[in-house]
Scaffold this active site. Structure first.
Site, PDB file in Angstrom:
ATOM      1  N   ALA A  63       0.839  -1.194   0.000  1.00 22.52           N
ATOM      2  CA  ALA A  63       0.000   0.000   0.000  1.00 22.52           C
ATOM      3  C   ALA A  63       0.876   1.246   0.000  1.00 22.52           C
ATOM      4  CB  ALA A  63      -0.914  -0.004   1.221  1.00 22.52           C
ATOM      5  N   GLY A 104      -0.048  -5.217   0.640  1.00 22.88           N
ATOM      6  CA  GLY A 104      -1.157  -5.119  -0.296  1.00 22.88           C
ATOM      7  C   GLY A 104      -0.851  -5.719  -1.651  1.00 22.88           C
ATOM      8  N   GLU A 107      -1.552  -9.311  -1.180  1.00 16.69           N
ATOM      9  CA  GLU A 107      -2.999  -9.469  -1.006  1.00 16.69           C
ATOM     10  C   GLU A 107      -3.718  -9.406  -2.350  1.00 16.69           C
ATOM     11  OE1 GLU A 107      -4.524  -7.993   3.194  1.00 16.69           O
ATOM     12  OE2 GLU A 107      -3.339  -6.421   2.238  1.00 16.69           O
ATOM     13  N   GLU A 127       2.963  -6.087   7.304  1.00 12.29           N
ATOM     14  CA  GLU A 127       2.211  -5.022   7.961  1.00 12.29           C
ATOM     15  C   GLU A 127       2.446  -4.955   9.463  1.00 12.29           C
ATOM     16  OE1 GLU A 127      -0.152  -5.949   4.214  1.00 12.29           O
ATOM     17  OE2 GLU A 127       1.024  -7.053   5.699  1.00 12.29           O
TER      18      GLU A 127
END
Length: 697
Positions: A63, A104, A107, A127
């Protein structure tokens, strides 16, 4: 479609390429066109399969954390919306992973039906290192591919795994043999030809069904994964989310994961850990070192001293790929030093973290000598000799005579004046302090001490080399103890008085442990050896009533089985000792001290508040360039809890006005300079300022 997302066709396969330099972070300006490209591919009857690839050096690195706390972070399409769209596609979607697929990025890949990786790729969900958990399905999808036990270990550690390990675990389906994108397209075509079914990860159950029937194996994995994460919220939340993936339906577990994520991202611990993430990168920016400066070449390193510190420093450089020559005064000293190095590598082999071949390769990078002339071809020479100015200056005088022009001469001093050391040479511009922390082959912090005449390219070289050997470097100025040890002196100043006035070693250590420190100051003293501080005090003409008495009785800490605590044979567990309590009471009587109950709050105020005060003085004197540099020093070198963001970040959360008020109270009560509020601290408290919001110097 946009500057960030392009779509090409290879037959019936739509190849969607993402290009958001430098690391393809999932910024909103990337998510939006990607969502539209996926919708278009879904609705195009001529498209039978999809490959998601990335331009540049890496797949999606994660992210865009600069968006955290801003409207863009949750703006539609969010990452969870992207993952839901991918998972709902009626045609196979393949992620083509090169470089790193982290957070991310992984993911998003997990929401694809399949994953093909380059052989050099790494994948992971880091994370937790930002005080978070994967918030877009990572904790719910990964267990369905690798099993909940492996998933909780990966997610709680946050450490990435390489492509071969990812293939073995089930994270990826294939490793590309040649060109990654071409192989991913071929893989997609083969899956189209198979005719399916293309089962999304959310619908796979075989890896979590055993744990659903019996959670005991999973709970054991959770206990092991969270064993060293005391005081941190994110690791426990990660484990909870993975447990939900096992015990709850997919959509409910996904909803719970998002709730946990939002709670963490808004919490103090995550803000603290995100602060440290950016602080580490900010520390690389050194005032006076412009972009035009180039580092010097370092191909060979010399280390003077084969003791605990010298051996650890040498191991750090060898581990980083450098050949190292170790100099000692005798072959016997070299034999002892190399025996310790061999033993340390042997421990790594026994633990499985190093192969015998790797150990042999590293040992082969060492050479040994008792002759200074053998260091003449080194590009960087570090002394790790006795912490005494006369000894240091003698070493640097000898180095000045034999080192080649342009060689960097470094001192591993913990306290001494680097400018005075540099003045003993004819090349002060080449002299720098490199303060490693013991054990040097383990501890990440490296204080780079900038002398008055240290050249900018020497500083840049030190920063570059530090990162290559896996250290976290922070440039500091010259003063007694630099940043870390100077603040440690302020933190420790009241230790003996607290004992004399009524506190016990175990009470003070418990206050520190409850705060989040790995251990308290007295347990730490026993671990390091009380005789070290004793010798240092004697050399400076100083005394410590209790510490000196313990050492005079031969109580040096763990190595003698007695210090502030007792230690049973073979154990490192401190046991309170009635004899120490008796000694403290005797010393209090000798000094006419009326002992009383000491509160935990008072212990905090008289130990941590002076430390903050000293940090403010360090900033006033420009010994540190910015408050965040101090936070990096303390979280990486002294065990300050990362969940509190370092001492200067924590001071903001504690309240600067409160700290100043209590410092003034204790200054009035004791008259001690350690409590006199620094001008900067007082001004910031009056103005409502904050260290974490203060601009770089």
């Amino acid at each position: 479609m946009s500057d960030y997302v392009t779509v090409a066709r290879d037959g019936a396969i739509a190849v969607i390429t993402l290009d958001n330099p430098p690391v393809n972070a999932l910024s909103h300006h990337l998510r939006e066109p990607l969502f539209k490209a996926l919708e278009a591919a879904r609705d195009d009857a001529a498209v039978e399969g999809i490959v998601i690839a990335c331009a540049g050096r890496t797949f999606i690195s994660g992210a865009d954390i600069t968006e955290f706390g801003t409207p863009k972070a949750l703006a539609s399409p969010s990452l969870p919306e992207l993952c839901a769209l991918l998972e709902s596609l009626p045609k196979p979607a393949v992620a083509a992973i090169h470089g790193t697929a982290l957070g991310g990025g992984l993911e998003l890949a997990l929401a694809c039906h399949y994953r093909v990786a380059d052989k050099g790729a790494k994948v992971g969900l880091p994370e937790v290192k930002l005080g978070l958990l994967p918030g877009a399905g990572g904790t719910v999808r990964l267990p369905r591919l690798v099993g909940p036990e492996k998933a909780v270990a990966m997610i709680v550690s946050g450490n990435p795994i390489n492509a071969s390990a990812a293939l073995e675990a089930g994270v990826v389906d294939a490793i590309a043999a040649g060109d990654l994108t071409a192989d991913a397209i071929a893989f997609a075509k083969a899956r189209v030809a198979d005719g399916g079914p293309h089962v999304p990860v959310r619908d796979r159950d075989d890896k979590i069904a055993p744990a659903r029937a019996d959670l005991s194996g999973f709970e054991a994995a959770v206990k092991e994964a969270t064993r060293k994460t005391r005081g941190l919220e994110a690791p426990l939340a990660c484990a909870t989310a993975v447990r939900n993936a096992v015990t709850l339906p997919f959509d409910e577990a996904l909803k719970k994961e998002r709730e946990l994520f939002i709670g963490l991202v808004n919490g103090v611990q995550s803000r603290a850990q995100r602060h440290l993430f950016f602080a580490e990168r900010e520390a690389a920016k050194v005032p006076g070192v412009s972009k035009e400066v180039q580092p010097r070449a370092v191909k060979k390193v010399g280390v003077i001293g084969a003791g605990t510190m010298g051996g650890g420093i040498a191991m750090s450089f060898v581990n980083g790929g450098y050949p190292v020559t170790i100099l000692e005064m005798s072959d016997e000293a070299l034999d002892r030093g190399f025996a310790t190095i061999d033993k340390n590598y042997g421990i790594s082999v026994s633990r499985g973290s190093l192969s015998e071949e790797a150990k042999a390769e590293r040992m082969g990078r060492f050479s040994r000598t008792t002759n200074y002339a053998d260091l003449a071809d080194c590009d960087l020479i570090i002394e790790a000799v006795f912490e005494e100015m006369g000894v240091k200056k003698e070493v640097f005088g000898r180095l000045d005579a034999i080192a080649k022009p342009g060689a960097i001469l470094a001192s591993n001093t913990s306290y001494l004046d680097v400018d005075e050391i540099a003045a003993s040479t004819g090349r002060p511009q080449d002299v720098v302090g490199l303060h490693f922390f013991s054990p040097a082959n383990v501890m990440r912090l490296l204080e780079i001490v900038r002398g008055d005449k240290t050249a900018p390219d020497v500083l840049l070289t030190a920063l570059t080399v530090a990162r290559k050997i896996g250290k976290v470097p922070v440039v500091v100025g010259v003063c007694h103890g630099f940043v870390g040890n100077r603040m440690l002196g302020a933190r420790s100043a009241e230790g003996e008085d607290l004992l004399l006035e009524g506190a016990s070693p175990e009470q003070i250590d418990k206050v520190f442990a409850d705060f989040g420190w790995p251990m308290g100051p007295f347990a730490m003293g026993d671990l390091a050896g009380l005789d070290i501080g004793w010798r240092n005090r004697k050399s400076l003409g100083k005394t410590a009533a209790i510490g000196d008495a313990l050492c005079e009785a031969g109580r040096f800490g763990q190595k003698t089985g007695k210090g502030f605590y007792l230690y049973e044979q073979g154990s490192r567990k401190p046991i309170p000792d009635p004899e120490v309590a008796k000694l403290i009471e005797e010393k209090a009587r000798e000094r006419g001290v009326n002992r009383r109950d000491i509160s935990d709050d008072e212990i905090t105020e008289r130990t941590l508040y002076p430390m903050i005060n000293e940090g403010a003085r360090i900033l006033e004197e420009k010994i540190a360039a910015r408050p965040s540099d101090i936070d990096i020093v303390w979280t990486n070198g002294y065990g300050f809890p990362i969940g509190k963001g370092g001492p200067m970040f924590w001071a903001d959360t504690e309240g600067l006005r409160k700290i100043v008020e209590r410092l003034e109270y204790w200054h009035g009560k004791t008259g001690k300079d350690v409590f006199k509020p620094a001008a900067l601290l007082k001004q910031m408290a009056e103005d409502g300022g904050s260290f974490s919001g203060r601009p770089a110097a």
